[in-house]
Write a protein that holds these residues in place. Structure first.
Motif, PDB file in Angstrom:
ATOM      1  N   VAL A 265       0.828  -1.203   0.000  1.00 53.75           N
ATOM      2  CA  VAL A 265       0.000   0.000   0.000  1.00 53.75           C
ATOM      3  C   VAL A 265       0.866   1.259   0.000  1.00 53.75           C
ATOM      4  O   VAL A 265       0.529   2.266  -0.634  1.00 53.75           O
ATOM      5  CB  VAL A 265      -0.939  -0.001   1.226  1.00 53.75           C
ATOM      6  N   CYS A 266       1.994   1.192   0.694  1.00 53.23           N
ATOM      7  CA  CYS A 266       2.841   2.382   0.865  1.00 53.23           C
ATOM      8  C   CYS A 266       3.815   2.596  -0.292  1.00 53.23           C
ATOM      9  O   CYS A 266       4.575   3.583  -0.275  1.00 53.23           O
ATOM     10  CB  CYS A 266       3.624   2.270   2.166  1.00 53.23           C
ATOM     11  N   GLU A 267       3.825   1.708  -1.263  1.00 49.06           N
ATOM     12  CA  GLU A 267       4.735   1.883  -2.399  1.00 49.06           C
ATOM     13  C   GLU A 267       4.464   3.204  -3.107  1.00 49.06           C
ATOM     14  O   GLU A 267       3.321   3.564  -3.372  1.00 49.06           O
ATOM     15  CB  GLU A 267       4.578   0.728  -3.384  1.00 49.06           C
ATOM     16  N   GLY A 268       5.527   3.933  -3.405  1.00 49.30           N
ATOM     17  CA  GLY A 268       5.405   5.218  -4.091  1.00 49.30           C
ATOM     18  C   GLY A 268       5.147   6.387  -3.169  1.00 49.30           C
ATOM     19  O   GLY A 268       5.060   7.535  -3.629  1.00 49.30           O
ATOM     20  N   ARG A 269       5.031   6.149  -1.882  1.00 48.39           N
ATOM     21  CA  ARG A 269       4.822   7.230  -0.921  1.00 48.39           C
ATOM     22  C   ARG A 269       6.131   7.548  -0.205  1.00 48.39           C
ATOM     23  O   ARG A 269       6.894   6.637   0.137  1.00 48.39           O
ATOM     24  CB  ARG A 269       3.752   6.864   0.113  1.00 48.39           C
ATOM     25  N   SER A 270       6.336   8.813   0.065  1.00 54.15           N
ATOM     26  CA  SER A 270       7.534   9.218   0.794  1.00 54.15           C
ATOM     27  C   SER A 270       7.367   8.907   2.280  1.00 54.15           C
ATOM     28  O   SER A 270       6.233   8.739   2.763  1.00 54.15           O
ATOM     29  CB  SER A 270       7.777  10.711   0.612  1.00 54.15           C
ATOM     30  N   PRO A 271       8.460   8.801   3.029  1.00 49.93           N
ATOM     31  CA  PRO A 271       8.340   8.583   4.477  1.00 49.93           C
ATOM     32  C   PRO A 271       7.483   9.643   5.158  1.00 49.93           C
ATOM     33  O   PRO A 271       6.744   9.344   6.110  1.00 49.93           O
ATOM     34  CB  PRO A 271       9.795   8.635   4.955  1.00 49.93           C
ATOM     35  N   GLU A 272       7.589  10.889   4.675  1.00 56.71           N
ATOM     36  CA  GLU A 272       6.780  11.965   5.260  1.00 56.71           C
ATOM     37  C   GLU A 272       5.292  11.735   4.998  1.00 56.71           C
ATOM     38  O   GLU A 272       4.456  11.980   5.887  1.00 56.71           O
ATOM     39  CB  GLU A 272       7.203  13.317   4.684  1.00 56.71           C
ATOM     40  N   GLU A 273       4.947  11.285   3.808  1.00 59.07           N
ATOM     41  CA  GLU A 273       3.546  10.998   3.474  1.00 59.07           C
ATOM     42  C   GLU A 273       3.006   9.850   4.310  1.00 59.07           C
ATOM     43  O   GLU A 273       1.860   9.894   4.780  1.00 59.07           O
ATOM     44  CB  GLU A 273       3.426  10.670   1.983  1.00 59.07           C
ATOM     45  N   ILE A 274       3.818   8.831   4.508  1.00 60.39           N
ATOM     46  CA  ILE A 274       3.394   7.686   5.325  1.00 60.39           C
ATOM     47  C   ILE A 274       3.179   8.109   6.768  1.00 60.39           C
ATOM     48  O   ILE A 274       2.188   7.735   7.415  1.00 60.39           O
ATOM     49  CB  ILE A 274       4.439   6.556   5.243  1.00 60.39           C
ATOM     50  N   GLN A 275       4.102   8.921   7.282  1.00 59.94           N
ATOM     51  CA  GLN A 275       3.971   9.402   8.664  1.00 59.94           C
ATOM     52  C   GLN A 275       2.715  10.242   8.833  1.00 59.94           C
ATOM     53  O   GLN A 275       1.985  10.099   9.828  1.00 59.94           O
ATOM     54  CB  GLN A 275       5.205  10.223   9.052  1.00 59.94           C
TER      55      GLN A 275
END
Length: 319
Positions: A265-275
């Protein structure tokens, strides 16, 4: 339906408060509180204030009706020493936005603590009797805030709300869950796992998606996966194991462990976006690798914090 009824009755309570204040703040010649629009006094003074011609006698002006049929006060002049209703100051009347904020705060509080699930009539009557004694908008605000703050304390959010009277229950939902969803709306949270920036509030609007239901409540730890670990339905269907997601995105999520599907699900998302996504949806850091029981405990705390943040926002709007 219960919440709709509470909301309707709270609107009526606000309207009755405004009427009561207009009545109590407008004196008549006998010293009682009346309003120009009060049907109890319409026409009652007419026999006492007619001249010999049959025309209503005006303190500072003549009759407006040449045929002496009018009992209306002369425009621009006082009636019984009072200015016309439209000319009187409205400082003590709540504006539309003030009423909206007050009612929103009270509804959030009343639904969260199940204020009206017991003796509804006696509770409302008690509130109305207290409201009758109020003389200003500020007193009305204090009436609302004092009762809300008395119940929604730090201990309520930190202890009661994460326990068996709050979020530590299973089922389709309860008042604590509804308050959490309301908090997502108030705080402008986005849909979990969605590829768009669509807000949670938008998916509660009718007709958002014509192909299927717009919103699906999803098990973060999938049901089939937890079954393989020996958990029963009561433990699987805990409020803290639910999240709203876009139904089309849910089609791609299988019955795997979160440690398997979440990285996808988190593929393509930056660490900041995930946080940011995890913070918005009350997901503890590293939740996908947590033991299920630990995840429930930690997420309840974060969900309660979201509810508290929404409450503080509503309270700030009133203050």
């Amino acid at each position: 339906m219960v919440f709709d009824e509470i909301e309707r009755r709270m609107r009526n309570l606000n309207e009755r408060f405004q009427l009561q204040r207009r009545i109590s703040k407008t004196p008549d010649v006998g010293g009682r509180g009346v309003s120009d629009a009060d049907p109890r006094v319409q026409g009652a003074a007419e026999p006492l204030h007619r001249g010999q011609s049959g025309c209503a006698v005006q303190p500072l002006g003549g009759c407006e009706d040449p045929e002496h049929r009018s009992v209306q006060p002369h425009r621009g002049h006082h009636h019984h020493g009072r200015p016309p209703e439209k000319d009187r100051p409205r400082k003590d009347h709540a504006s539309y936005n003030e009423n909206l904020h007050l009612t929103s705060l009270w509804f959030f509080y009343a639904s969260l603590v199940s204020l009206y699930t017991g003796s509804f009539e006696s509770t409302v009557e008690n509130h109305l009797n207290s409201i009758k004694e109020l003389t200003s908008l500020e007193e009305y605000k204090r009436f609302i805030l004092s009762r809300v703050e008395e119940r929604l304390t730090n201990d309520y959010f930190d202890i009661t709300l994460i326990g068996s009277e709050g979020l530590a229950v299973s089922g389709r939902g309860n008042n604590a869950w509804n308050a959490y969803v309301a908090a997502l709306n108030i705080l402008n949270a986005k849909i979990l796992f969605s590829k768009s920036n669509l807000l949670v509030s938008k998916l509660f609007e009718p007709g958002t998606d014509g192909k299927g239901k717009s919103l699906e409540k999803h098990h973060l730890f999938p049901k089939a996966y937890l079954k393989t670990l020996g958990y029963n339905d009561a433990k699987i269907n805990q409020m803290a194991n639910y999240a709203f997601i876009d139904w089309k995105d849910n089609m791609e999520i299988l019955d795997e462990a979160p440690s398997i599907y979440y990285p996808v699900v988190c593929e393509g998302r930056s660490p900041e976006e995930i946080q940011r996504m995890e913070e918005e949806k009350a997901l503890p850091y590293g939740w996908e690798n947590m033991p299920y029981e630990d995840f429930l405990i930690e997420r309840r705390k974060l969900m309660a914090a979201k509810i508290k943040a929404a409450f503080e926002q509503l309270k700030k709007n009133v203050e």
